[in-house]
Design an enzyme around this catalytic site. Structure first.
Site, PDB file in Angstrom:
ATOM      1  N   CYS A  49       0.815  -1.222   0.000  1.00  0.00           N
ATOM      2  CA  CYS A  49       0.000   0.000   0.000  1.00  0.00           C
ATOM      3  C   CYS A  49       0.856   1.284   0.000  1.00  0.00           C
ATOM      4  O   CYS A  49       0.610   2.198  -0.784  1.00  0.00           O
ATOM      5  CB  CYS A  49      -0.969  -0.016   1.173  1.00  0.00           C
ATOM      6  SG  CYS A  49      -0.274  -0.594   2.722  1.00  0.00           S
ATOM      7  N   HIS A  70      -2.761   6.460   4.398  1.00  0.00           N
ATOM      8  CA  HIS A  70      -1.333   6.536   4.719  1.00  0.00           C
ATOM      9  C   HIS A  70      -0.768   7.857   4.190  1.00  0.00           C
ATOM     10  O   HIS A  70      -1.118   8.300   3.092  1.00  0.00           O
ATOM     11  CB  HIS A  70      -0.556   5.406   4.030  1.00  0.00           C
ATOM     12  CG  HIS A  70      -0.817   4.036   4.574  1.00  0.00           C
ATOM     13  ND1 HIS A  70      -1.620   3.762   5.662  1.00  0.00           N
ATOM     14  CD2 HIS A  70      -0.340   2.829   4.159  1.00  0.00           C
ATOM     15  CE1 HIS A  70      -1.627   2.463   5.895  1.00  0.00           C
ATOM     16  NE2 HIS A  70      -0.867   1.871   4.993  1.00  0.00           N
TER      17      HIS A  70
HETATM   18  P1  NAP Z   1      -8.834  -8.146   7.594  1.00  0.00           P
HETATM   19  O1  NAP Z   1      -9.706  -6.968   7.772  1.00  0.00           O
HETATM   20  O2  NAP Z   1      -8.269  -8.801   8.805  1.00  0.00           O
HETATM   21  O3  NAP Z   1      -9.652  -9.220   6.738  1.00  0.00           O
HETATM   22  C1  NAP Z   1      -9.152 -10.509   6.494  1.00  0.00           C
HETATM   23  C2  NAP Z   1     -10.109 -11.258   5.569  1.00  0.00           C
HETATM   24  O4  NAP Z   1      -9.544 -12.546   5.322  1.00  0.00           O
HETATM   25  C3  NAP Z   1     -11.473 -11.484   6.187  1.00  0.00           C
HETATM   26  O5  NAP Z   1     -12.462 -11.498   5.182  1.00  0.00           O
HETATM   27  C4  NAP Z   1     -11.333 -12.889   6.759  1.00  0.00           C
HETATM   28  O6  NAP Z   1     -12.535 -13.586   6.905  1.00  0.00           O
HETATM   29  C5  NAP Z   1     -10.502 -13.535   5.681  1.00  0.00           C
HETATM   30  N1  NAP Z   1      -9.860 -14.748   6.198  1.00  0.00           N
HETATM   31  C6  NAP Z   1      -9.053 -14.859   7.270  1.00  0.00           C
HETATM   32  N2  NAP Z   1      -8.720 -16.154   7.469  1.00  0.00           N
HETATM   33  C7  NAP Z   1      -9.333 -16.854   6.486  1.00  0.00           C
HETATM   34  C8  NAP Z   1      -9.392 -18.223   6.149  1.00  0.00           C
HETATM   35  N3  NAP Z   1      -8.740 -19.172   6.870  1.00  0.00           N
HETATM   36  N4  NAP Z   1     -10.132 -18.597   5.070  1.00  0.00           N
HETATM   37  C9  NAP Z   1     -10.799 -17.683   4.349  1.00  0.00           C
HETATM   38  N5  NAP Z   1     -10.786 -16.350   4.628  1.00  0.00           N
HETATM   39  C10 NAP Z   1     -10.060 -15.959   5.678  1.00  0.00           C
HETATM   40  O7  NAP Z   1      -7.573  -7.819   6.684  1.00  0.00           O
HETATM   41  P2  NAP Z   1      -7.424  -6.740   5.481  1.00  0.00           P
HETATM   42  O8  NAP Z   1      -6.862  -5.491   6.024  1.00  0.00           O
HETATM   43  O9  NAP Z   1      -8.678  -6.698   4.704  1.00  0.00           O
HETATM   44  O10 NAP Z   1      -6.226  -7.366   4.647  1.00  0.00           O
HETATM   45  C11 NAP Z   1      -6.389  -8.487   3.811  1.00  0.00           C
HETATM   46  C12 NAP Z   1      -5.157  -8.662   2.942  1.00  0.00           C
HETATM   47  O11 NAP Z   1      -4.907  -7.484   2.202  1.00  0.00           O
HETATM   48  C13 NAP Z   1      -3.845  -8.951   3.681  1.00  0.00           C
HETATM   49  O12 NAP Z   1      -3.083  -9.820   2.879  1.00  0.00           O
HETATM   50  C14 NAP Z   1      -3.187  -7.604   3.746  1.00  0.00           C
HETATM   51  O13 NAP Z   1      -1.792  -7.681   3.872  1.00  0.00           O
HETATM   52  C15 NAP Z   1      -3.575  -7.046   2.405  1.00  0.00           C
HETATM   53  N6  NAP Z   1      -3.570  -5.578   2.320  1.00  0.00           N
HETATM   54  C16 NAP Z   1      -4.275  -4.852   3.197  1.00  0.00           C
HETATM   55  C17 NAP Z   1      -4.274  -3.470   3.060  1.00  0.00           C
HETATM   56  C18 NAP Z   1      -5.054  -2.622   3.999  1.00  0.00           C
HETATM   57  O14 NAP Z   1      -4.984  -1.379   3.855  1.00  0.00           O
HETATM   58  N7  NAP Z   1      -5.776  -3.155   4.963  1.00  0.00           N
HETATM   59  C19 NAP Z   1      -3.554  -2.859   2.048  1.00  0.00           C
HETATM   60  C20 NAP Z   1      -2.842  -3.638   1.155  1.00  0.00           C
HETATM   61  C21 NAP Z   1      -2.856  -4.997   1.309  1.00  0.00           C
HETATM   62  P3  NAP Z   1     -13.326 -13.614   8.314  1.00  0.00           P
HETATM   63  O15 NAP Z   1     -14.063 -12.322   8.394  1.00  0.00           O
HETATM   64  O16 NAP Z   1     -14.235 -14.795   8.136  1.00  0.00           O
HETATM   65  O17 NAP Z   1     -12.309 -13.799   9.382  1.00  0.00           O
END
Ligand code: NAP
Length: 340
Positions: free
Chosen positions: A129, A250
């Site tokens: 990001c 950010h």
């Molecule tokens: P988050 O809010 O914690 O969401 C995680 C998601 O993954 C939820 O939908 C969760 O489902 C799902 N998940 C977790 N364990 C799982 C499993 N065993 N099987 C299937 N689904 C599962 O995280 P996020 O911030 O959205 O980030 C997600 C990804 O994007 C990460 O790889 C992160 O590094 C990347 N990312 C994030 C950002 C950001 O700004 N947040 C920016 C760039 C990249 P449940 O709700 O069922 O737990």
């Protein structure tokens, strides 16, 4: 031709929810929609175009008939399940760091290297990001002045860590207010769950884990991913990543050194033409990009343009972007648009 069948893996997460909103807002031609998350979320309903869609548990068989799979559930899930999606005939746009540095996987910011996306073999990666946001301003300057290296500090929002981190900042802030504590009594007794230290009223100079060099993994992404996206193998970046008690967007302070002489006015002229970027730079009126203003917006914003006083051919600037959008969901949907 039938409309794409789109799957979102991690649909209930901070990024997944934004992916759904981006698909809707940008009128992406979704024929069929499959929402996937962990067993914990199976049965939940999410709204898309006014209709409720059931969230299903992710399994290897989830991708039958899927043409585009947007993955945003962490690197481990991407490594385990993206191959199943590709085997089922889908193109994966992966938001995790799992495949970004894989030579067979294009790493794409559509405003910079859209053509790379079309050279995929089933998986296309979305960049880190902070890197994506920094490059939205740095790349247009590089095209004209030739960037050699940057020194940067990030001010990263908690939503970059996901839904649990958003809840942690909110809970700590409420706890401090509810206890009616004094300003100099801001250290809470409840131990943090997500970050190694209290995030409310604090600044944590650690994003991700430390490498033997002393930098964190997050800090090295700007150089490594920047080289790949800009096709610039000699690009160097020394970065300090800091987590701050901001919910969304950010901010990044950058000092960049270029091959050619650069002035603030010349840089402004270039940046005003850059796609996906707004120049907000009127110091006399205290106008510069702010996380609160950029939150929820597709465009990144750049300001505080000034000739760097410590570098030859240097420019210092401040760039802000909504990392849930340009740093994640929006960029992924823009990549998917390239595939249409
Ligand atoms: P988050 O809010 O914690 O969401 C995680 C998601 O993954 C939820 O939908 C969760 O489902 C799902 N998940 C977790 N364990 C799982 C499993 N065993 N099987 C299937 N689904 C599962 O995280 P996020 O911030 O959205 O980030 C997600 C990804 O994007 C990460 O790889 C992160 O590094 C990347 N990312 C994030 C950002 C950001 O700004 N947040 C920016 C760039 C990249 P449940 O709700 O069922 O737990």
């Amino acid at each position: 031709m039938s409309l794409p069948h789109v799957a979102i893996v991690g649909a209930t997460g901070a990024v997944g929810i934004e992916m759904l909103r981006c698909l809707e807002r940008r009128q992406f031609p979704v024929g069929q929609l499959t929402l996937l998350a962990s067993a914990r979320s199976a049965g939940k309903k999410l709204l898309f175009r006014g209709q409720e869609h059931l969230v299903q548990e992710l399994t290897p068989a989830s991708f039958a008939g899927v043409t585009i799979a947007l993955f945003s559930a962490g690197g481990g899930i991407s490594r385990d399940f993206a191959p199943h999606a590709v085997a089922a005939g889908a193109v994966v746009v992966d938001n995790s760091s799992a495949f970004r540095m894989d030579d067979r996987v294009p790493l794409v910011v559509p405003e910079i290297n859209a053509a790379d996306a079309l050279r995929h073999s089933g998986i296309i990666a979305n960049p880190n990001c902070s890197t994506a946001i920094a490059l939205m301003a740095l790349y247009p300057l590089h095209q004209v002045f030739g960037v050699k290296r940057v020194f940067a500090s990030t001010y990263q929002a908690v939503s970059g860590t996901g839904a649990q981190a958003i809840a942690e900042l909110a809970a700590q802030t409420r706890a401090w207010a509810a206890e009616a504590r004094a300003w100099d009594d801001a250290k809470l007794a409840t131990p943090p769950q997500v970050y190694p230290h209290q995030i409310a009223f604090n600044a944590l100079p650690q994003v991700d884990s430390f490498l033997p060099s002393g930098y964190t993994k997050e800090e090295m992404k700007m150089e490594q991913e920047g080289r790949k996206i800009m096709h610039h193998a000699a690009f160097k970046a020394s970065v300090t990543c800091v987590r701050v008690p901001v919910f969304r967007s950010h901010s990044i302070a950058i000092s960049a050194e270029f091959e050619k002489p650069i002035t603030a006015a010349a840089a402004r002229a270039v940046l005003e033409q850059a796609p996906g970027l707004d120049v907000i730079d009127d110091p006399a009126r205290q106008q510069y990009p702010l996380a609160l203003d950029v939150a929820g917006r597709d465009h990144c914003a750049v300001g505080r343009l000034r000739q760097d006083c410590a570098l030859d051919n240097g420019l210092a600037f401040w760039v802000v972007g909504d990392q849930l959008l340009k740093g994640a969901a929006l960029n992924a949907v823009q990549i998917a648009e390239l595939l249409l």
